[in-house]
Design a protein around this motif. Structure first.
Motif, PDB file in Angstrom:
ATOM      1  N   LEU A 269     -72.123  44.564 -27.344  1.00  0.00           N
ATOM      2  CA  LEU A 269     -70.846  44.504 -26.632  1.00  0.00           C
ATOM      3  C   LEU A 269     -70.581  45.777 -25.843  1.00  0.00           C
ATOM      4  CD1 LEU A 269     -68.396  42.731 -29.118  1.00  0.00           C
ATOM      5  CD2 LEU A 269     -69.873  41.750 -27.357  1.00  0.00           C
ATOM      6  N   ILE A 270     -70.943  46.917 -26.401  1.00  0.00           N
ATOM      7  CA  ILE A 270     -70.758  48.178 -25.678  1.00  0.00           C
ATOM      8  C   ILE A 270     -71.557  48.164 -24.374  1.00  0.00           C
ATOM      9  CG2 ILE A 270     -71.205  50.672 -25.741  1.00  0.00           C
ATOM     10  CD1 ILE A 270     -70.688  50.531 -28.781  1.00  0.00           C
ATOM     11  N   GLY A 271     -72.793  47.645 -24.446  1.00  0.00           N
ATOM     12  CA  GLY A 271     -73.608  47.541 -23.237  1.00  0.00           C
ATOM     13  C   GLY A 271     -73.001  46.602 -22.214  1.00  0.00           C
ATOM     14  N   ILE A 272     -72.461  45.488 -22.675  1.00  0.00           N
ATOM     15  CA  ILE A 272     -71.800  44.535 -21.773  1.00  0.00           C
ATOM     16  C   ILE A 272     -70.594  45.178 -21.116  1.00  0.00           C
ATOM     17  CG2 ILE A 272     -70.420  42.417 -21.722  1.00  0.00           C
ATOM     18  CD1 ILE A 272     -72.377  41.314 -23.889  1.00  0.00           C
ATOM     19  N   TRP A 273     -69.773  45.859 -21.907  1.00  0.00           N
ATOM     20  CA  TRP A 273     -68.574  46.496 -21.355  1.00  0.00           C
ATOM     21  C   TRP A 273     -68.934  47.568 -20.330  1.00  0.00           C
ATOM     22  CZ3 TRP A 273     -66.409  47.440 -26.939  1.00  0.00           C
ATOM     23  CH2 TRP A 273     -66.053  46.212 -27.505  1.00  0.00           C
ATOM     24  N   SER A 274     -69.999  48.306 -20.596  1.00  0.00           N
ATOM     25  CA  SER A 274     -70.419  49.365 -19.674  1.00  0.00           C
ATOM     26  C   SER A 274     -70.819  48.784 -18.322  1.00  0.00           C
ATOM     27  CB  SER A 274     -71.588  50.147 -20.284  1.00  0.00           C
ATOM     28  OG  SER A 274     -72.071  51.115 -19.377  1.00  0.00           O
ATOM     29  N   GLN A 275     -71.626  47.725 -18.339  1.00  0.00           N
ATOM     30  CA  GLN A 275     -72.049  47.130 -17.069  1.00  0.00           C
ATOM     31  C   GLN A 275     -70.902  46.407 -16.385  1.00  0.00           C
ATOM     32  OE1 GLN A 275     -75.685  44.878 -17.557  1.00  0.00           O
ATOM     33  NE2 GLN A 275     -76.854  46.693 -18.140  1.00  0.00           N
ATOM     34  N   LEU A 276     -70.005  45.814 -17.161  1.00  0.00           N
ATOM     35  CA  LEU A 276     -68.830  45.171 -16.577  1.00  0.00           C
ATOM     36  C   LEU A 276     -67.967  46.199 -15.850  1.00  0.00           C
ATOM     37  CD1 LEU A 276     -67.236  42.389 -16.545  1.00  0.00           C
ATOM     38  CD2 LEU A 276     -65.880  43.361 -18.392  1.00  0.00           C
ATOM     39  N   SER A 277     -67.800  47.363 -16.455  1.00  0.00           N
ATOM     40  CA  SER A 277     -66.993  48.408 -15.814  1.00  0.00           C
ATOM     41  C   SER A 277     -67.640  48.887 -14.521  1.00  0.00           C
ATOM     42  CB  SER A 277     -66.780  49.582 -16.779  1.00  0.00           C
ATOM     43  OG  SER A 277     -67.975  50.329 -16.966  1.00  0.00           O
ATOM     44  N   GLN A 278     -68.986  48.903 -14.478  1.00  0.00           N
ATOM     45  CA  GLN A 278     -69.682  49.290 -13.253  1.00  0.00           C
ATOM     46  C   GLN A 278     -69.464  48.260 -12.152  1.00  0.00           C
ATOM     47  OE1 GLN A 278     -73.813  50.048 -14.275  1.00  0.00           O
ATOM     48  NE2 GLN A 278     -73.201  51.281 -16.035  1.00  0.00           N
ATOM     49  N   VAL A 279     -69.464  46.992 -12.518  1.00  0.00           N
ATOM     50  CA  VAL A 279     -69.178  45.940 -11.537  1.00  0.00           C
ATOM     51  C   VAL A 279     -67.756  46.096 -11.009  1.00  0.00           C
ATOM     52  CG1 VAL A 279     -68.851  43.456 -11.194  1.00  0.00           C
ATOM     53  CG2 VAL A 279     -70.822  44.291 -12.490  1.00  0.00           C
ATOM     54  N   PHE A 280     -66.802  46.326 -11.905  1.00  0.00           N
ATOM     55  CA  PHE A 280     -65.413  46.465 -11.485  1.00  0.00           C
ATOM     56  C   PHE A 280     -65.206  47.695 -10.613  1.00  0.00           C
ATOM     57  CE2 PHE A 280     -63.381  43.867 -15.184  1.00  0.00           C
ATOM     58  CZ  PHE A 280     -63.861  42.712 -14.591  1.00  0.00           C
ATOM     59  N   ASP A 281     -66.069  48.701 -10.751  1.00  0.00           N
ATOM     60  CA  ASP A 281     -65.976  49.879  -9.893  1.00  0.00           C
ATOM     61  C   ASP A 281     -66.343  49.551  -8.452  1.00  0.00           C
ATOM     62  OD1 ASP A 281     -65.469  52.678  -9.564  1.00  0.00           O
ATOM     63  OD2 ASP A 281     -67.635  53.022  -9.429  1.00  0.00           O
ATOM     64  N   LEU A 282     -67.037  48.422  -8.254  1.00  0.00           N
ATOM     65  CA  LEU A 282     -67.472  48.014  -6.915  1.00  0.00           C
ATOM     66  C   LEU A 282     -66.570  46.954  -6.296  1.00  0.00           C
ATOM     67  CD1 LEU A 282     -71.299  47.738  -7.693  1.00  0.00           C
ATOM     68  CD2 LEU A 282     -70.169  49.595  -6.450  1.00  0.00           C
ATOM     69  N   THR A 283     -65.640  46.409  -7.095  1.00  0.00           N
ATOM     70  CA  THR A 283     -64.745  45.374  -6.581  1.00  0.00           C
ATOM     71  C   THR A 283     -63.425  45.992  -6.137  1.00  0.00           C
ATOM     72  OG1 THR A 283     -63.840  44.921  -8.774  1.00  0.00           O
ATOM     73  CG2 THR A 283     -65.757  43.625  -8.082  1.00  0.00           C
ATOM     74  N   HIS A 284     -62.664  45.222  -5.406  1.00  0.00           N
ATOM     75  CA  HIS A 284     -61.343  45.663  -4.958  1.00  0.00           C
ATOM     76  C   HIS A 284     -60.278  45.121  -5.918  1.00  0.00           C
ATOM     77  CE1 HIS A 284     -63.835  45.832  -1.289  1.00  0.00           C
ATOM     78  NE2 HIS A 284     -63.058  46.833  -0.943  1.00  0.00           N
ATOM     79  N   GLY A 285     -59.325  45.949  -6.295  1.00  0.00           N
ATOM     80  CA  GLY A 285     -58.203  45.500  -7.110  1.00  0.00           C
ATOM     81  C   GLY A 285     -58.386  45.777  -8.588  1.00  0.00           C
ATOM     82  N   GLU A 286     -57.499  45.188  -9.359  1.00  0.00           N
ATOM     83  CA  GLU A 286     -57.476  45.383 -10.807  1.00  0.00           C
ATOM     84  C   GLU A 286     -57.827  44.081 -11.516  1.00  0.00           C
ATOM     85  OE1 GLU A 286     -53.599  46.844 -11.741  1.00  0.00           O
ATOM     86  OE2 GLU A 286     -53.953  48.807 -10.828  1.00  0.00           O
TER      87      GLU A 286
END
Length: 243
Positions: free
Chosen positions: A207-224
């Motif tokens: 889960l930690i690995g999933i959350w880390s990559q998810l946060s990287q994706v969200f760093d590339l998207t617009h908005g919250e």
């Protein structure tokens, strides 16, 4: 039919994605609490013995026979006093899990299938909703032609992710192996089979690995939600439950 306000549409998409993200972490907390409760329960039942007059019932060997006699078996599998003691021990363990301060290791597998299903489905829908919102932003800012938007909008999650961030994935600045694991678990959850539980028992490290990559994706998207929102929720989980 009047055209919808793009600002309002974008804002509502943010609201839904943020709700799904927080809801997914609520289930993650419950999955961790289940593990702590299991440890507490294991200690409490050591001194619980069945009534001396109780006899272990004969159980049917086939599923159809068991199903026909299910109610009788459930009522007689243990004597009532022992059943009550075990029930009290489990529910008191669940209550104490949140206040005990006990923690689990990163290697611990999370076995509460219902909570993991809740976490995985909410997190995946949050990710796909955020990608849909990102594509909408690209269209509204004239970075994506409407015909291309309509085509990719109907695609599955992974093709959308590859379309949006192909350059970063090829350059290996964005890794998606854990995202693939998340999608695989989502598929097993929504197409649940009797042999699914084992595949839906990720470790905390997973889960930690999933959350880390998810946060990287969200760093590339617009908005919250954005990268910081995921990191704050992950940090809160780690501080509360992980050794």
């Amino acid at each position: 039919m009047p055209k919808k306000d793009p600002v309002e549409s974008f804002g509502f998409a943010e609201h839904v994605a943020s709700f799904l993200l927080h809801e997914s972490f609520r289930y993650a907390h419950e999955a961790a609490a289940y593990e702590v409760a299991s440890d507490l329960f294991g200690d409490r039942i050591k001194n619980i013995e069945p009534d001396h007059s109780w006899q272990y019932p004969e159980l049917p060997k086939s599923l159809p026979d068991w199903f026909v006699n299910r109610e009788e078996i459930d009522n007689n599998i243990l004597d009532p006093k022992t059943t009550e003691k075990l029930s009290d021990a489990w529910y008191s363990s669940l209550d104490e899990a949140y206040t005990s301060g006990m923690k689990i290791s990163k290697q611990r597998k999370l076995r509460s299938t219902t909570d993991i299903v809740g976490h995985i489905i909410n997190l995946t829908v949050c990710l796909e909703g955020s990608l849909n919102r990102h594509l909408f932003f690209l269209r509204e800012s004239q970075q994506l032609a409407n015909e291309h938007y309509e085509s990719i909008d109907r695609a599955e999650l992974m093709p959308k992710l590859l379309f949006c961030f192909k350059e970063q994935i090829v350059a290996k600045t964005l890794h998606i192996n854990r995202i693939k694991q998340l999608v695989s678990m989502r598929n097993k959850a929504v197409h649940y089979r009797v042999d699914s539980p084992e595949a839906l028992q990720p470790s905390v490290e997973d889960l930690i690995g999933i959350w880390s990559q998810l946060s990287q994706v969200f760093d590339l998207t617009h908005g919250e939600p954005n990268q910081n929102h995921v990191q704050e929720l992950a940090d809160e989980f780690m501080a509360r439950w992980i050794m």
